[in-house]
Design a protein around this motif. Structure first.
Motif, PDB file in Angstrom:
ATOM      1  N   LEU A  23      61.262 -53.798  53.098  1.00  0.00           N
ATOM      2  CA  LEU A  23      62.450 -53.778  52.612  1.00  0.00           C
ATOM      3  C   LEU A  23      61.850 -54.235  50.693  1.00  0.00           C
ATOM      4  O   LEU A  23      62.132 -55.277  50.669  1.00  0.00           O
ATOM      5  CB  LEU A  23      63.604 -53.815  52.393  1.00  0.00           C
ATOM      6  CG  LEU A  23      64.912 -53.264  51.799  1.00  0.00           C
ATOM      7  CD1 LEU A  23      65.186 -51.987  52.046  1.00  0.00           C
ATOM      8  CD2 LEU A  23      66.754 -54.521  52.654  1.00  0.00           C
ATOM      9  N   ALA A  24      62.049 -53.031  49.949  1.00  0.00           N
ATOM     10  CA  ALA A  24      61.419 -53.713  48.343  1.00  0.00           C
ATOM     11  C   ALA A  24      62.516 -54.241  48.045  1.00  0.00           C
ATOM     12  O   ALA A  24      63.982 -53.780  48.056  1.00  0.00           O
ATOM     13  CB  ALA A  24      60.952 -52.720  47.328  1.00  0.00           C
ATOM     14  N   ILE A  25      62.740 -55.475  47.201  1.00  0.00           N
ATOM     15  CA  ILE A  25      64.258 -55.606  46.132  1.00  0.00           C
ATOM     16  C   ILE A  25      63.555 -55.092  45.098  1.00  0.00           C
ATOM     17  O   ILE A  25      62.389 -55.649  44.411  1.00  0.00           O
ATOM     18  CB  ILE A  25      63.233 -57.076  46.609  1.00  0.00           C
ATOM     19  CG1 ILE A  25      63.718 -58.085  47.786  1.00  0.00           C
ATOM     20  CG2 ILE A  25      65.222 -57.920  45.338  1.00  0.00           C
ATOM     21  CD1 ILE A  25      63.314 -59.215  47.622  1.00  0.00           C
ATOM     22  N   PRO A  26      65.021 -54.625  44.793  1.00  0.00           N
ATOM     23  CA  PRO A  26      64.860 -54.428  42.949  1.00  0.00           C
ATOM     24  C   PRO A  26      64.676 -55.407  42.277  1.00  0.00           C
ATOM     25  O   PRO A  26      64.836 -56.868  42.650  1.00  0.00           O
ATOM     26  CB  PRO A  26      66.339 -53.861  42.620  1.00  0.00           C
ATOM     27  CG  PRO A  26      66.758 -53.690  44.067  1.00  0.00           C
ATOM     28  CD  PRO A  26      65.740 -54.540  45.132  1.00  0.00           C
ATOM     29  N   ALA A  27      63.588 -54.487  41.030  1.00  0.00           N
ATOM     30  CA  ALA A  27      63.651 -55.899  40.171  1.00  0.00           C
ATOM     31  C   ALA A  27      64.920 -56.207  39.633  1.00  0.00           C
ATOM     32  O   ALA A  27      64.973 -57.553  38.794  1.00  0.00           O
ATOM     33  CB  ALA A  27      62.415 -54.922  38.419  1.00  0.00           C
ATOM     34  N   ALA A  28      65.720 -56.079  39.425  1.00  0.00           N
ATOM     35  CA  ALA A  28      67.074 -56.852  39.218  1.00  0.00           C
ATOM     36  C   ALA A  28      67.711 -57.424  39.545  1.00  0.00           C
ATOM     37  O   ALA A  28      68.329 -59.019  38.904  1.00  0.00           O
ATOM     38  CB  ALA A  28      67.954 -55.424  39.504  1.00  0.00           C
TER      39      ALA A  28
ATOM     40  N   ALA B 195      67.809 -53.041  56.067  1.00  0.00           N
ATOM     41  CA  ALA B 195      68.586 -52.074  56.059  1.00  0.00           C
ATOM     42  C   ALA B 195      68.934 -52.895  54.755  1.00  0.00           C
ATOM     43  O   ALA B 195      69.463 -53.568  54.277  1.00  0.00           O
ATOM     44  CB  ALA B 195      69.632 -51.531  56.607  1.00  0.00           C
ATOM     45  N   ALA B 196      69.370 -51.499  53.756  1.00  0.00           N
ATOM     46  CA  ALA B 196      70.130 -52.421  52.279  1.00  0.00           C
ATOM     47  C   ALA B 196      71.247 -52.146  52.301  1.00  0.00           C
ATOM     48  O   ALA B 196      71.893 -51.373  52.508  1.00  0.00           O
ATOM     49  CB  ALA B 196      69.049 -51.998  50.639  1.00  0.00           C
ATOM     50  N   ASP B 197      71.997 -53.230  51.761  1.00  0.00           N
ATOM     51  CA  ASP B 197      73.661 -52.825  51.550  1.00  0.00           C
ATOM     52  C   ASP B 197      73.972 -52.332  50.059  1.00  0.00           C
ATOM     53  O   ASP B 197      73.091 -53.060  49.234  1.00  0.00           O
ATOM     54  CB  ASP B 197      74.852 -54.063  51.797  1.00  0.00           C
ATOM     55  CG  ASP B 197      75.901 -54.102  51.076  1.00  0.00           C
ATOM     56  OD1 ASP B 197      76.587 -52.673  50.351  1.00  0.00           O
ATOM     57  OD2 ASP B 197      75.923 -55.065  51.427  1.00  0.00           O
TER      58      ASP B 197
ATOM     59  N   SER C  58      75.953 -51.973  48.154  1.00  0.00           N
ATOM     60  CA  SER C  58      76.521 -52.406  47.298  1.00  0.00           C
ATOM     61  C   SER C  58      75.769 -54.264  46.297  1.00  0.00           C
ATOM     62  O   SER C  58      76.332 -53.886  45.444  1.00  0.00           O
ATOM     63  CB  SER C  58      77.877 -52.800  47.807  1.00  0.00           C
ATOM     64  OG  SER C  58      77.661 -53.717  48.288  1.00  0.00           O
ATOM     65  N   ILE C  59      74.482 -53.526  46.946  1.00  0.00           N
ATOM     66  CA  ILE C  59      74.212 -55.286  46.221  1.00  0.00           C
ATOM     67  C   ILE C  59      73.180 -55.273  46.180  1.00  0.00           C
ATOM     68  O   ILE C  59      72.213 -55.102  44.632  1.00  0.00           O
ATOM     69  CB  ILE C  59      73.903 -56.266  47.611  1.00  0.00           C
ATOM     70  CG1 ILE C  59      74.950 -56.760  48.148  1.00  0.00           C
ATOM     71  CG2 ILE C  59      73.148 -57.491  46.958  1.00  0.00           C
ATOM     72  CD1 ILE C  59      74.561 -57.024  49.552  1.00  0.00           C
ATOM     73  N   MET C  60      72.137 -53.666  45.935  1.00  0.00           N
ATOM     74  CA  MET C  60      70.937 -53.417  46.324  1.00  0.00           C
ATOM     75  C   MET C  60      71.081 -51.775  44.853  1.00  0.00           C
ATOM     76  O   MET C  60      69.938 -52.295  44.210  1.00  0.00           O
ATOM     77  CB  MET C  60      70.592 -52.896  46.603  1.00  0.00           C
ATOM     78  CG  MET C  60      70.098 -53.486  48.646  1.00  0.00           C
ATOM     79  SD  MET C  60      68.636 -54.967  47.702  1.00  0.00           S
ATOM     80  CE  MET C  60      67.495 -54.469  48.049  1.00  0.00           C
ATOM     81  N   GLY C  61      71.846 -51.997  44.547  1.00  0.00           N
ATOM     82  CA  GLY C  61      72.390 -51.068  42.826  1.00  0.00           C
ATOM     83  C   GLY C  61      71.531 -49.454  43.342  1.00  0.00           C
ATOM     84  O   GLY C  61      70.971 -49.195  43.848  1.00  0.00           O
TER      85      GLY C  61
END
Length: 97
Positions: A49-54, A90-92, A94-97
């Protein structure tokens, strides 16, 4: 094999992690390997699961009984162990944008 699209400063990329090997690659759109990592103590990854740059960039990896984290340059960061067997991430939204 686990795949996760990633944001890269200059181009799109994808994280590719082996399901039977401890190798993780970050590959650019031309097929060039941007970063390659061998993970000690990890037999293979079930999901990525990639982590957004932000949020700092990088990738989370579900690796048997552990959650492994790499930063955007493929360096190992603190993760979490002690799970019976992780198979999916899986990404949430509301957190991952």
């Amino acid at each position: 094999m686990a795949l996760a699209p990633a944001e890269h400063a200059a181009e799109d990329a994808v994280w590719v992690a082996g399901d039977r090997a401890s190798r993780v690659l970050k590959i650019g759109p031309t097929g060039r390997v941007i970063h390659g990592v061998e993970l000690e103590g990890v037999d293979g990854m079930e999901d990525a699961l990639a982590i957004p740059a932000a949020l700092g960039g990088g990738v989370w990896l579900a690796a048997c009984g552990a959650l492994v984290r790499l930063d955007e340059r493929g360096r190992r960061r603190p993760g979490q162990g002690g799970f019976a067997h992780l198979v999916s991430l899986a990404a949430d939204p509301s957190i991952m944008g």
